[in-house]
Design an enzyme around this catalytic site. Structure first.
Site, short mmCIF file in Angstrom:
data_model
loop_
_atom_site.label_atom_id
_atom_site.label_comp_id
_atom_site.label_asym_id
_atom_site.label_seq_id
_atom_site.Cartn_x
_atom_site.Cartn_y
_atom_site.Cartn_z
N MET A 181 0.46 -1.18 -0.11
CA MET A 181 -0.09 -0.12 0.10
C MET A 181 0.67 0.83 0.17
SD MET A 181 -3.06 1.24 0.48
CE MET A 181 -3.17 3.52 -0.13
N ASN A 204 0.93 4.29 1.20
CA ASN A 204 0.61 5.95 2.20
C ASN A 204 1.84 6.83 1.76
OD1 ASN A 204 -1.62 3.56 3.51
ND2 ASN A 204 0.20 2.45 3.80
N GLU A 249 4.61 0.37 -5.60
CA GLU A 249 4.24 1.64 -4.77
C GLU A 249 4.50 3.25 -4.68
OE1 GLU A 249 1.39 0.69 -3.34
OE2 GLU A 249 1.43 -1.90 -3.90
N1 BES Z 1 -3.09 0.65 -3.61
C1 BES Z 1 -3.21 -0.44 -3.48
C2 BES Z 1 -3.49 -1.28 -2.58
C3 BES Z 1 -4.29 -1.50 -2.12
C4 BES Z 1 -5.58 -2.51 -2.70
C5 BES Z 1 -5.01 -1.66 -0.87
C6 BES Z 1 -7.21 -2.50 -2.49
C7 BES Z 1 -6.23 -1.63 -0.18
C8 BES Z 1 -7.12 -2.43 -1.21
C9 BES Z 1 -2.25 -1.23 -3.91
O1 BES Z 1 -1.04 0.11 -4.61
C10 BES Z 1 -1.47 -2.06 -5.14
O2 BES Z 1 -2.55 -2.58 -6.33
N2 BES Z 1 -1.02 -3.40 -4.46
C11 BES Z 1 -1.25 -4.29 -5.69
C12 BES Z 1 0.11 -5.05 -6.37
C13 BES Z 1 0.91 -4.10 -7.82
C14 BES Z 1 2.14 -4.28 -7.88
C15 BES Z 1 -0.32 -4.20 -8.49
C16 BES Z 1 -1.68 -5.22 -4.71
O3 BES Z 1 -1.42 -5.26 -3.42
O4 BES Z 1 -2.14 -6.73 -5.37
ZN ZN Z 2 -1.57 0.15 -6.69
#
Ligand code: BES
Ligand code: ZN
Length: 879
Positions: free
Chosen positions: A266, A268, A301
């Site tokens: 995440m 943040n 991120e």
């Molecule tokens: N913003 C998301 C994380 C997130 C998504 C938190 C939904 C809470 C609910 C983060 O930037 C993200 O997209 N993470 C992906 C990995 C990324 C490399 C595609 C994930 O967590 O799967």
């Molecule tokens: Zn993302």
């Protein structure tokens, strides 16, 4: 049947916030079961209205509310299970709310919770309301000041967003830290971490000379596993400066790794929180794939700092604005620092296996969804991966320079704002010389377009015709064509590229706009065979239908100058062979797999031969990887022959191995990596290729090949080779396999991330109806139903990577998975809903299986306490 009223949020209902919150001052007095939150908000009415102030709040224990220092009597406001409403507020005021939360009891891992005894938060998309009362929507941007107070012994480390401004002892066994974030941000980017953590530090100097202190915080026993993540972070920071001209904007950038996390990581502001799977690595415990994953997730991120944080989303319908764009950015980063062709293959594999399937089933939705019940259910392959493909099309249609100019304008124009996909499109459209209104369809329509390509040759000319078939999707009436870039080339019968015009150019990017488009090129009379290379590099996220015969595919697999299409041709050839065999067996009732097709065998052989030369070993390894069973299953619209697919795949691999065992052995020997483990392109490629060779050899029932695997396990210094050899042993049943699995479990019992690998290997090889083994795995000390990584490794892998057992005709697989989903739904609905999507494709299976699957879904839904998350997924699947 129980009632699950659908009560969707609609994009068309969007209204700007009634009140702005310019400043947020939060004081946390942390304690495991009773954390106290004091929130002081500087509130200002937006526009001229008399509506009450609405604050979202979820599972909060309210202590007091005050306006400008005056405590409100209970009749001055209303609280229900969704939040608090305060009528008759002044035009501008300070609101103070005090409430308490229970981090230990927070099993949904959403809001403020504990992981391994440390406090951490997850707020996207709607977790902040589980911490304090707030207008928890991304278009309310505020400056935050955060004070953390905690026991000094229990929580020596206190982190939040922005820059640290004060840290002091409070004399009573507690201490406090103050953090200030100068950049206005939405509540979903808030974070805090407090606990017993250790850190590694490094520094980064930005292009304009800002000194940034970098920190990666982990539990003390993991401190020797952070170096790769730190290197990845520094690479990402440099890349975003070099490629997009984007610099970091705070004095510190911290990352924290936690073991209990619903997602991957995440973004943040200034304090990224990661699933430890995407931070921790050292050679003995992490595989090359883990190293790759860490590099790309750290980058993703970090890149959000601009595409997501500085410019954020107005509402959650705009999610792909930040996620699609950022996935595209991290893909290009990985492509630049690694093997571009391999990266593209991985991306397209994921798109085809996950997104195409989603787009063809009951969960289909556009990149910009128009309504949702639970926004958590919309962090999908469509929003992420199709969204990234749409950004990639912008790049391919505009060319890099104009795309970059558009991106600069976008960041400049919308810095500090919460914006829409429309804003992005309009900014990019200023650079474009094509009809961007037509292009917008990619954001608004669900379903994967099919492009039928035909070719005629006459009078010294080849005519290629592209016909778009827009799939029928419920609720989508119009079937107008899309605008898409289509890169093409052509080869003669000996694999020589053909010029596509007088200037001799061998490759063209056509822009398809109409339902039917033709393109011609001259061809010498004596050329009697023309083979088309279509959608090179996968420029458009579509399905290509073209009448290739096995010889055409074998030719492209050998001679196409586009590496992606070379891989694709080979995959098509394998799939064609498998599907033909399965169909024939179905019609004649007889196995038709006696003869190994000449073309396929030769193509396989020349791949192995190429592996002896100087071609990219990792690319060859990708080609040798057989399409997965779920992807083969996608080739069947109905009555998916689950068992026949499995058998055909096993049989073909065995035949190829049998025919080419000598060459496989030579490749295995030649690709051995000297020296100790290093994560670099060449070594990763060699290990990947050896892994394929070893797995292929182990398709044969021969002790010599098993011995090779056993020896590799015993002699290697790294997890990649250990795990690859163990996986190779898992291709068939054997004594050696069982012993190696047992040994592995003993050796790594204390390492949860390594045991996840073991759980997933075990989950893949559970035999149909072997419920005893499932029970054994569930009871194994390495498993915990509360931890999302463990659940994904066992339940997720069983349901998605072991189709033969999941789809066992008795229904035992469905029942076991449904039992887990129901149990998990009681404490973590985000995870239960995600697991349940595997049932969505029930219509593709035969009547008996379809009944068994719907029966289990009905059982999930018919509980009085079924979560809205799970009810949305299952409800849609059944409708
Ligand atoms: N913003 C998301 C994380 C997130 C998504 C938190 C939904 C809470 C609910 C983060 O930037 C993200 O997209 N993470 C992906 C990995 C990324 C490399 C595609 C994930 O967590 O799967
Ligand atoms: Zn993302």
């Amino acid at each position: 049947m129980s009632e699950h009223k659908s009560n969707p949020v609609r994009l068309s209902d969007y209204l700007p916030p009634d009140y702005a919150v310019d400043h947020v001052d939060l004081v946390f007095e942390l304690s495991p079961r009773d954390a106290r939150v004091t929130s002081r908000l500087t509130v200002r009415r937006n526009g001229d209205h008399a509506r009450p102030l609405w604050l979202d709040g979820d599972e909060l224990r309210l202590e007091s509310v005050a306006i400008d220092g005056e405590t409100l009597a209970s009749e001055r406001f209303e609280v229900d299970e969704r939040g608090m409403s305060i009528p008759d507020v002044p035009g501008a005021f300070e609101l103070t709310v005090v409430n308490r939360v229970d981090p230990v009891d927070n099993t949904a891992l959403d809001g403020l919770y504990q992981s391994s005894g440390n406090f951490c938060t997850q707020c996207e998309p709607e977790g902040f309301r589980r911490i304090t009362f707030f207008p928890d929507r991304p278009d309310v941007l505020s400056r935050y000041r955060v004070t953390l107070i905690a026991d000094r012994e229990e929580c020596p480390v206190l982190l939040s967003n922005g820059n640290p401004v004060d840290q002091r002892d409070l004399g009573d066994g507690r201490h406090q830290a103050v953090w200030e974030d100068p950049h206005p941000k939405p509540s979903y980017l808030f974070a805090l971490v407090a606990g017993k953590l250790e850190a590694i530090h490094d520094r980064f100097t930005t292009a304009s000379g800002r000194e940034v202190e970098l920190g990666i915080y982990v539990e003390p026993h993991n401190i020797d596993r952070c170096d790769h993540a730190m290197r990845s972070l520094i690479k990402s920071m440099r890349w975003d400066e070099d490629t997009y001209g984007r610099e970091y904007d705070l004095d510190v950038f911290n990352i924290v790794a936690v073991d209990d996390f619903n997602m991957g990581a995440m973004e943040n502001k200034g304090l990224n929180i990661f699933n430890s799977k995407f931070i921790l690595a050292r050679a003995e415990t992490a595989t090359d794939a883990d190293y790759d994953g860490i590099e790309s997730v750290v980058a993703h991120e970090y890149f959000h700092n601009w595409s997501g944080n500085r410019v954020t989303c107005r509402d959650w319908f705009q999610l792909s604005l930040k996620e699609g764009f950022t996935v595209f950015r991290d893909q290009e980063f990985s492509s630049d620092v690694g093997s571009a062709a391999v990266k593209r293959i991985e991306e397209v594999n994921l798109l085809r296996q996950v997104q195409f399937a989603e787009d063809a089933g009951p969960q289909a939705h556009p990149v910009q969804p128009k309504e949702y019940e639970q926004i958590n259910n919309f962090y999908t392959a469509t929003v992420y991966n199709k969204g990234a493909e749409v950004v990639r099309m912008w790049r391919n249609l505009l060319g890099w320079d104009r795309f970059r100019a558009g991106s600069d304008r976008y960041f400049e124009r919308f810095d500090g704002q919460a914006v829409t996909i429309e804003d992005f499109i309009e900014t990019m459209a200023e650079q474009a010389d094509f009809d961007t209104a037509q292009f917008r369809r990619w954001y608004d329509r669900a379903g994967t377009p099919i492009v039928h390509v035909s070719k005629t040759q006459a009078n010294g000319e080849v005519r290629v015709t592209f016909e778009q078939e827009v799939p029928a999707v419920a609720g989508q009436e119009d079937r107008d064509p899309f605008l898409m870039p289509m890169r093409v080339a052509a080869f003669d019968g000996r694999g020589k590229p053909l010029p596509l015009d007088e200037s001799g150019t061998a490759e063209k990017t056509l822009v398809l706009r109409e339902s039917r488009t033709s393109f011609t090129f001259p061809v010498a009379e004596d050329i009697d065979r023309v083979v088309l290379s279509l959608n090179r590099g996968f420029t458009a996220p579509v399905k290509i239908e073209h009448d290739y015969d096995a010889d055409d595919l074998a030719l492209l697999a050998r001679a196409d100058s586009d590496e992606f299409n070379r891989w694709d041709a080979y995959q098509r050839l394998v799939i064609k062979t498998l599907v033909d065999r399965i169909r024939q067996a179905r019609e004649t009732g007889e196995c038709s797999d006696e003869e190994l097709p000449e073309g396929l065998s030769a193509a396989f052989g020349s791949l192995l031969h190429a592996a002896g030369g100087d071609s990219d070993a990792r690319f060859v390894a990708e080609c040798l990887t057989m399409p997965s069973e779920p992807y083969i299953a996608e080739q069947f619209e109905r009555d998916v022959p689950v068992d026949a697919i499995h058998q055909a795949r096993v049989r073909l691999r065995e035949q190829l191995a049998n025919e080419w065992s000598q060459s496989l052995m030579l490749v295995y020997e030649k690709q051995e990596v000297d020296g100790s483990y290093e994560y670099n392109g060449e070594d990763v490629g060699r290990r990947a290729l050896r892994a394929q060779a070893l797995a292929c050899l182990n398709a044969l029932d021969h002790p010599a090949w098993r011995r090779l695997a056993v020896e590799q396990i015993a002699s290697t210094d790294n997890m990649t080779e250990r795990f690859n050899a163990l996986s190779a042993l898992c291709v068939r049943e054997s004594e050696e396999r069982d012993q190696a699995l047992e040994q592995f479990a003993r050796d790594w019992a204390d390492d949860p991330l390594v045991m996840d690998k073991w759980l997933s290997l075990r989950a893949r090889i559970v035999a149909p109806d072997d419920t005893d083994t499932l029970a054994e795995l569930e009871a194994h000390p390495a498993f915990s139903i509360r931890n999302p990584n463990r659940v994904r490794s066992l339940v997720g892998v069983f349901s998605r990577a072991n189709p033969v057992a999941f789809h066992a005709a008795s229904g035992s697989g469905y029942r076991w998975v449904a039992d887990k989903i129901i149990e998990i739904d009681g404490f973590n609905p985000q995870i239960s809903a995600r697991l349940a999507t595997v049932f969505s494709r029930w219509r593709r299976y035969d009547g008996a299986r379809a009944d068994l699957m719907t029966e289990q879904m009905q059982r999930m839904l018919d509980r009085p306490d079924c979560s809205t998350d799970l009810a949305e997924i299952v409800g849609k699947a059944l409708r």
